[in-house]
Design a protein around this motif. Structure first.
Motif, short mmCIF file in Angstrom:
data_model
loop_
_atom_site.label_atom_id
_atom_site.label_comp_id
_atom_site.label_asym_id
_atom_site.label_seq_id
_atom_site.Cartn_x
_atom_site.Cartn_y
_atom_site.Cartn_z
N TYR A 119 58.25 21.86 67.83
CA TYR A 119 57.02 22.67 67.71
C TYR A 119 55.96 21.91 66.92
O TYR A 119 56.25 20.91 66.24
CB TYR A 119 57.32 24.00 67.03
N ILE A 120 54.73 22.41 67.01
CA ILE A 120 53.61 21.93 66.19
C ILE A 120 53.14 23.13 65.38
O ILE A 120 52.86 24.20 65.94
CB ILE A 120 52.47 21.39 67.07
N PRO A 121 53.06 23.00 64.04
CA PRO A 121 52.74 24.16 63.19
C PRO A 121 51.49 24.94 63.62
O PRO A 121 51.49 26.18 63.56
CB PRO A 121 52.53 23.52 61.81
N LEU A 122 50.44 24.25 64.06
CA LEU A 122 49.20 24.92 64.44
C LEU A 122 49.42 25.93 65.55
O LEU A 122 48.77 26.98 65.61
CB LEU A 122 48.16 23.89 64.88
N PHE A 123 50.36 25.64 66.44
CA PHE A 123 50.60 26.50 67.61
C PHE A 123 51.87 27.35 67.47
O PHE A 123 52.33 27.95 68.43
CB PHE A 123 50.69 25.65 68.87
N SER A 124 52.42 27.40 66.25
CA SER A 124 53.63 28.18 66.02
C SER A 124 53.28 29.56 65.51
O SER A 124 52.29 29.76 64.81
CB SER A 124 54.53 27.45 65.01
N SER A 125 54.12 30.54 65.83
CA SER A 125 53.90 31.92 65.37
C SER A 125 54.67 32.20 64.08
O SER A 125 54.58 33.29 63.53
CB SER A 125 54.36 32.91 66.45
N SER A 126 55.40 31.21 63.57
CA SER A 126 56.19 31.40 62.36
C SER A 126 55.32 31.23 61.11
O SER A 126 54.51 30.32 61.02
CB SER A 126 57.34 30.39 62.32
N THR A 127 55.52 32.11 60.14
CA THR A 127 54.76 32.05 58.88
C THR A 127 55.09 30.78 58.10
O THR A 127 54.24 30.22 57.42
CB THR A 127 55.08 33.27 58.00
N HIS A 128 56.33 30.31 58.21
CA HIS A 128 56.77 29.16 57.43
C HIS A 128 56.88 27.89 58.29
O HIS A 128 57.66 26.99 57.97
CB HIS A 128 58.11 29.46 56.76
N ALA A 129 56.11 27.83 59.35
CA ALA A 129 56.17 26.68 60.25
C ALA A 129 55.82 25.38 59.53
O ALA A 129 56.45 24.35 59.74
CB ALA A 129 55.23 26.89 61.44
N TYR A 130 54.80 25.44 58.66
CA TYR A 130 54.38 24.22 57.95
C TYR A 130 55.48 23.72 57.02
O TYR A 130 55.78 22.53 56.96
CB TYR A 130 53.10 24.49 57.15
N ASN A 131 56.10 24.65 56.27
CA ASN A 131 57.13 24.25 55.31
C ASN A 131 58.34 23.61 55.98
O ASN A 131 59.01 22.76 55.40
CB ASN A 131 57.58 25.47 54.49
N SER A 132 58.61 24.04 57.21
CA SER A 132 59.79 23.53 57.92
C SER A 132 59.49 22.26 58.71
O SER A 132 60.41 21.61 59.22
CB SER A 132 60.32 24.61 58.88
N PHE A 133 58.21 21.92 58.83
CA PHE A 133 57.83 20.76 59.64
C PHE A 133 57.98 19.50 58.79
O PHE A 133 57.02 18.98 58.21
CB PHE A 133 56.38 20.91 60.13
N HIS A 134 59.21 19.01 58.75
CA HIS A 134 59.49 17.89 57.86
C HIS A 134 60.81 17.23 58.25
O HIS A 134 61.84 17.89 58.35
CB HIS A 134 59.56 18.39 56.41
N ILE A 135 60.76 15.93 58.50
CA ILE A 135 61.97 15.14 58.73
C ILE A 135 62.03 14.09 57.63
O ILE A 135 61.08 13.33 57.43
CB ILE A 135 61.98 14.45 60.10
N THR A 136 63.13 14.07 56.89
CA THR A 136 63.28 13.17 55.75
C THR A 136 62.95 11.72 56.13
O THR A 136 63.48 11.18 57.09
CB THR A 136 64.72 13.23 55.19
N GLY A 137 62.08 11.11 55.36
CA GLY A 137 61.69 9.72 55.60
C GLY A 137 60.50 9.60 56.53
O GLY A 137 59.55 8.87 56.24
N VAL A 138 60.54 10.31 57.64
CA VAL A 138 59.49 10.21 58.65
C VAL A 138 58.19 10.86 58.15
O VAL A 138 57.09 10.35 58.40
CB VAL A 138 59.93 10.89 59.97
N HIS A 139 58.31 11.95 57.41
CA HIS A 139 57.13 12.71 56.98
C HIS A 139 56.22 11.89 56.07
O HIS A 139 55.02 12.12 56.02
CB HIS A 139 57.57 13.99 56.28
#
Length: 457
Positions: free
Chosen positions: A154-174
């Motif tokens: 998913y992409i946070p901007l187009f997600s319906s989840s309230t916590h989409a931004y907080n979950s958008f994270h892959i260790t190292g890659v971010h």
């Protein structure tokens, strides 16, 4: 002359110290709004005083004083029910941090005497390497963002989840994803360098620059990161001002108003896109005046609650609920970036003392106090001041354009001193590492010539 300058600067600080003491007395007497307004006014006067003596809009002593004590003044108004009277140690460390920062800074300040009219060394080869940095950073951040979007689905901007931004994270890659903030300031350095060197900006290069900057800006928006958006916008402005010998005030005021409106609009947009339920923010902020407009509530709590979180830590340690971490908090970036946190999890101090889980941002002093208390704050202030003085002197040499980027980063962290620990944050260390790599790459011929010159001698 230098002695006279420091005498006048000391007078500025003595007057502010008196204001600070009166602020504490007013706060203890329950006059919180008066105390906050006085400290806020004092921080502005402190900045104006240092500016009048240096004529430097980006004077680090003035900027830190304005934003650190200005933020504290805003917090001292206690407009939220989450706030309460501060522990005496909070008042003390907030003052000592700045006092010892001035001491550390003065140890390096003015050690290099270079005319501000001297332009940075930006020959064709240096400009070419700057362009390479823009393309590489822009491409890496875009690739990393796409990789995270594909893996996470998913992409946070187009997600319906309230916590989409907080979950958008892959260790190292971010780390690489958010390095997109370098693209805009590097572009400013490159374009101004082209102008000063009287060279032509090639059409193909211009097209690439536009594409890279659009991609970098889009990443912050698509991640719905207000924090990253502010960094992406602020850093190129700071770099631009640091490179200009004269400040076009009229243009800056016009651009400032336009940018201010734009920033407010974008922050509101990103807040809406985080899909908060009606009344959610009101329930989180717990403002004393419930009918206060959200556009006032949000920035207020964005600044004020960080000081409340610092107070939570001070009270926890003072009461024995918490204990000093003996250096583990400040060294966390080393533990995280080396992977030691996975091998030796006991090195990670996970407990954070805050008012609410949803309001988890901290001030620049949080980890320093967590480690060694008042002594930790004093040492941190001295070291930070010394390093800031070193960065200013490095920029004054004007022999490597990347020093403007380094200066811009440090200045930005001082401006947002009320918001994050910064210098004990792994992302900050990662950004500094990237900056140093670019510093070496952009002037690699300079280092080679220096090395050869020493051999010849």
């Amino acid at each position: 002359m230098t002695g006279e300058k420091y005498r006048k600067e000391n007078q500025i600080f003595y007057i502010f110290t008196l204001i600070y003491i009166i602020t504490i007395l007013l706060s203890k007497a329950g006059q919180h709004i008066a105390a906050g307004l006085l400290l806020l006014s004092g921080s502005v006067a402190l900045y104006i005083g240092y500016y009048n003596k240096s004529k430097d809009l980006l004077n680090m002593k003035g900027v830190l004083g304005l934003f650190w004590f200005g933020g504290q003044g805003i917090a001292a108004m206690q407009l939220s029910n989450l706030q309460k009277d501060w522990h005496n140690n909070l008042w003390l460390i907030a003052y000592l941090f700045y006092f010892f920062f001035l001491i550390g800074f003065s140890r390096k300040e003015g050690k290099i005497k270079v005319s501000r009219k001297k332009q940075p060394s930006l020959d064709a080869d240096v400009l070419k390497r700057l362009f390479h940095c823009i393309v590489i950073i822009g491409s890496l951040s875009t690739f990393s963002f796409l990789l995270e979007a594909i893996i996470l689905g998913y992409i946070p901007l187009f997600s319906s989840s309230t916590h989409a931004y907080n979950s958008f994270h892959i260790t190292g890659v971010h780390y690489f994803t958010f390095s997109c903030m370098f693209v805009h300031p590097l572009t400013v350095i490159y374009v101004l360098g082209i102008k000063e060197s009287s060279l032509d900006l090639k059409k193909n290069n211009l097209i690439v620059l536009v594409i890279m900057n659009l991609l970098a800006f889009s990443i912050a928006i698509m991640c719905i990161s207000k924090f990253q958006f502010l960094l992406t916008l602020a850093l190129p402005i700071i770099v631009y001002l640091s490179m200009k010998d004269t400040i076009p005030w009229k243009k800056i005021l016009v651009v400032g108003v336009i940018l201010g409106v734009f920033v407010v609009a974008m922050v509101v947009f990103m807040t809406v896109r985080r899909n908060y339920e009606p009344g959610y923010l009101n329930s989180i902020f717990e403002m004393k005046y419930e009918n206060m407009p959200m556009w006032i509530q949000y920035p207020y709590m964005y600044i004020a609650n960080n000081y409340e979180n610092l107070n939570c830590l001070v009270e926890a340690i003072s009461s024995g609920v918490g204990s000093y971490s003996m250096g583990l908090r400040m060294l966390f970036p080393f533990v995280a970036l080396t992977g030691l946190k996975f091998v030796m999890p006991q090195l990670v101090v996970g407990e954070v003392f805050i008012t609410k889980p949803e309001l988890n941002t901290l001030t620049i002093l949080y980890d320093a106090y967590y480690d060694f208390g008042i002594l930790g704050v004093i040492l941190f202030g001295i070291v930070l001041g010394f390093l800031c003085g070193w960065v200013v002197n490095l920029m004054k040499k004007k022999d490597n354009p990347i020093t403007y980027l380094l200066f811009g980063q440090v200045m930005m962290y001082l401006m947002l001193s009320f918001f994050s620990t910064w210098f004990s944050n792994p992302t900050t260390w990662f950004w500094f590492a990237i900056t140093m790599i670019m510093y070496i790459y952009v002037k690699i011929d300079y280092f080679k010539r220096n090395k050869q010159r020493k051999k010849d001698v």
